[in-house]
Structures are given as structure tokens and as C-alpha cells.
Design a protein around this motif. Structure first.
Motif, PDB file in Angstrom:
ATOM      1  N   UNK A 163       0.805  -1.318   0.204  1.00 10.81           N
ATOM      2  CA  UNK A 163       0.054   0.045   0.032  1.00 10.81           C
ATOM      3  C   UNK A 163       0.921   1.418   0.118  1.00 10.81           C
ATOM      4  N   UNK A 164       0.489   2.287  -0.592  1.00  8.02           N
ATOM      5  CA  UNK A 164       1.434   3.578  -0.604  1.00  8.02           C
ATOM      6  C   UNK A 164       0.162   4.710  -0.380  1.00  8.02           C
ATOM      7  N   UNK A 165       0.443   5.416   0.625  1.00 10.65           N
ATOM      8  CA  UNK A 165      -0.225   6.490   1.060  1.00 10.65           C
ATOM      9  C   UNK A 165       0.120   7.833   0.196  1.00 10.65           C
ATOM     10  N   UNK A 166      -0.550   8.589  -0.445  1.00 10.89           N
ATOM     11  CA  UNK A 166       0.082   9.567  -1.188  1.00 10.89           C
ATOM     12  C   UNK A 166      -0.384  10.938  -0.240  1.00 10.89           C
ATOM     13  N   UNK A 167      -1.547  10.994   0.310  1.00 14.16           N
ATOM     14  CA  UNK A 167      -2.073  12.150   1.256  1.00 14.16           C
ATOM     15  C   UNK A 167      -2.961  11.436   2.328  1.00 14.16           C
ATOM     16  N   UNK A 207      -3.483  18.434   7.382  1.00  9.75           N
ATOM     17  CA  UNK A 207      -3.323  18.167   6.082  1.00  9.75           C
ATOM     18  C   UNK A 207      -1.943  17.651   5.667  1.00  9.75           C
ATOM     19  N   UNK A 208      -1.552  16.380   5.096  1.00 13.43           N
ATOM     20  CA  UNK A 208      -0.026  16.146   4.582  1.00 13.43           C
ATOM     21  C   UNK A 208      -0.229  15.389   3.368  1.00 13.43           C
ATOM     22  N   UNK A 209       0.620  15.729   2.447  1.00 17.82           N
ATOM     23  CA  UNK A 209       0.971  15.256   1.142  1.00 17.82           C
ATOM     24  C   UNK A 209       2.282  14.583   1.512  1.00 17.82           C
ATOM     25  N   UNK A 257       7.625   8.658  -3.887  1.00 17.16           N
ATOM     26  CA  UNK A 257       6.482   8.098  -4.227  1.00 17.16           C
ATOM     27  C   UNK A 257       5.303   7.955  -3.384  1.00 17.16           C
ATOM     28  N   UNK A 258       5.471   8.417  -2.217  1.00 21.01           N
ATOM     29  CA  UNK A 258       4.282   8.245  -1.225  1.00 21.01           C
ATOM     30  C   UNK A 258       5.021   7.527   0.061  1.00 21.01           C
ATOM     31  N   UNK A 259       4.114   7.380   1.020  1.00 22.62           N
ATOM     32  CA  UNK A 259       4.616   6.680   2.110  1.00 22.62           C
ATOM     33  C   UNK A 259       4.089   5.027   1.614  1.00 22.62           C
ATOM     34  N   UNK A 267       5.544  15.005  10.279  1.00 22.19           N
ATOM     35  CA  UNK A 267       4.376  15.841   9.750  1.00 22.19           C
ATOM     36  C   UNK A 267       4.484  17.017  10.603  1.00 22.19           C
ATOM     37  N   UNK A 268       4.634  18.284   9.798  1.00 26.51           N
ATOM     38  CA  UNK A 268       4.650  19.468  10.548  1.00 26.51           C
ATOM     39  C   UNK A 268       3.519  20.345  10.493  1.00 26.51           C
TER      40      UNK A 268
END
Length: 175
Positions: free
Chosen positions: A73-77, A93-95, A99-101, A114-115
């Protein structure tokens, strides 16, 4: 020949509109299924509060994501709110960088920093929830299933994910 091309285009377009216009047979979204099964994707949260947080109401967090599936699985945002007893204390909100997480099959992966997490009740009021050591989450995530090294995959919008009592660690850096 031009008429044949126009006919093909018309038939193809009307077929596409018909297929896309048909409602899905399953009335449940993927997020609703995840919620019903009680499969929490976030295993724990780490919140970092600095001296500046007391005036800016901004902290940073990281969290661990588990993948209960035998595919990558890849998390984009992600857009999330966290709270306790029905009160929201933090939102963000974080992107993720390309290629993502990427979370391996049946694996766990940390989000990284995540700031700019906003403390909606203010820093002082938010300090009161630290002793509880848990947060309830509501989130929307854009993920891709069956990715290969974070690339390709099937996009899935997980809107309305809910998770209760997620273990939360707080680090206070007041120097």
C-alpha cells in the motif's frame, strides 16, 4: 472514413458515459468496511510540543501505519483530526513526498515528520489531554493498493476512516 470514425467515437463515448453513470453495486465505501471491521491503520502517534507551540499552537507529529493486506500500500496524502471525548484538539493535511509512504505487505511504516499540525483548542488547553495517552482519529486518506515500490497501483479514496483510543506519546521540548 470520417463518418466511420465519428460513429465509432459516438458509440464509444456513449458506452463510457453509460458505464461511468451506473452506481456501484456495493453501497459501502472501503473506509466504511475498514471501520466496520475495526481494522485500525494507525498503530500509534507521537506528538512533539515545543516552547514555540505555546504561542503558535502548532506542533509536529509522526505516526505508524500498519498494512493488514498481503499487497503493498502507498499513502499519497492524508487529512486528519484527532481528539478526545468528542472534542477535536488537532488537525492537519499532509502530502507525502513521491512516491508516497510505501507500506510493505503486512508491514508497518512510520510517517516521518508531519509539521504544521494545528492545535484547534490552543496549546494550553491541549496539555490537559496528555495524561490520557490516547487520541480518537477521523481521517481521509488517498492510497494506492498493489503498488510496486510506491509506483503504479490502484487508487482508493478512504474517506471517513475512524479509529478510537490510538496510543499517543507526547514529547515536551520546552528548552
Amino acid at each position: 472514413m470520417a463518418r466511420l470514425g465519428a460513429l465509432f467515437c459516438a458509440v464509444f463515448s456513449s458506452s463510457l458515459v453509460t458505464v461511468l453513470g451506473v452506481p456501484a453495486a456495493n453501497p459501502f465505501s472501503p473506509a466504511q468496511i475498514i471501520n466496520a471491521l475495526g481494522v485500525g491503520l494507525v498503530t500509534d502517534i507521537n506528538a512533539f510540543i515545543t516552547l514555540d507551540s505555546l504561542t503558535t499552537n502548532i506542533i509536529s507529529v509522526n505516526f505508524n501505519v500498519k498494512n493488514p493486506l498481503p499487497i503493498e500500500l502507498t499513502l499519497d496524502s492524508v487529512t486528519a483530526s484527532a481528539g478526545l471525548n468528542g472534542t477535536t484538539f488537532a488537525t492537519f493535511t499532509h502530502t507525502f513526498a513521491k512516491p508516497g509512504l510505501v507500506v510493505s505487505p503486512l508491514g508497518t511504516r512510520n510517517s516521518g515528520a508531519v509539521n504544521n499540525v494545528l492545535l484547534t483548542q490552543g496549546a494550553e488547553n491541549s496539555l490537559a489531554i496528555i495524561p490520557f495517552g490516547i487520541l480518537d482519529l477521523t481521517s481521509n486518506a488517498n492510497v494506492r493498493g498493489a503498488t510496486i515500490g510506491g509506483f503504479l497501483g490502484i487508487p482508493v479514496a478512504l474517506d471517513g476512516l475512524k479509529q478510537t483510543a490510538v496510543p499517543t506519546n507526547y514529547t515536551l521540548d520546552l528548552s
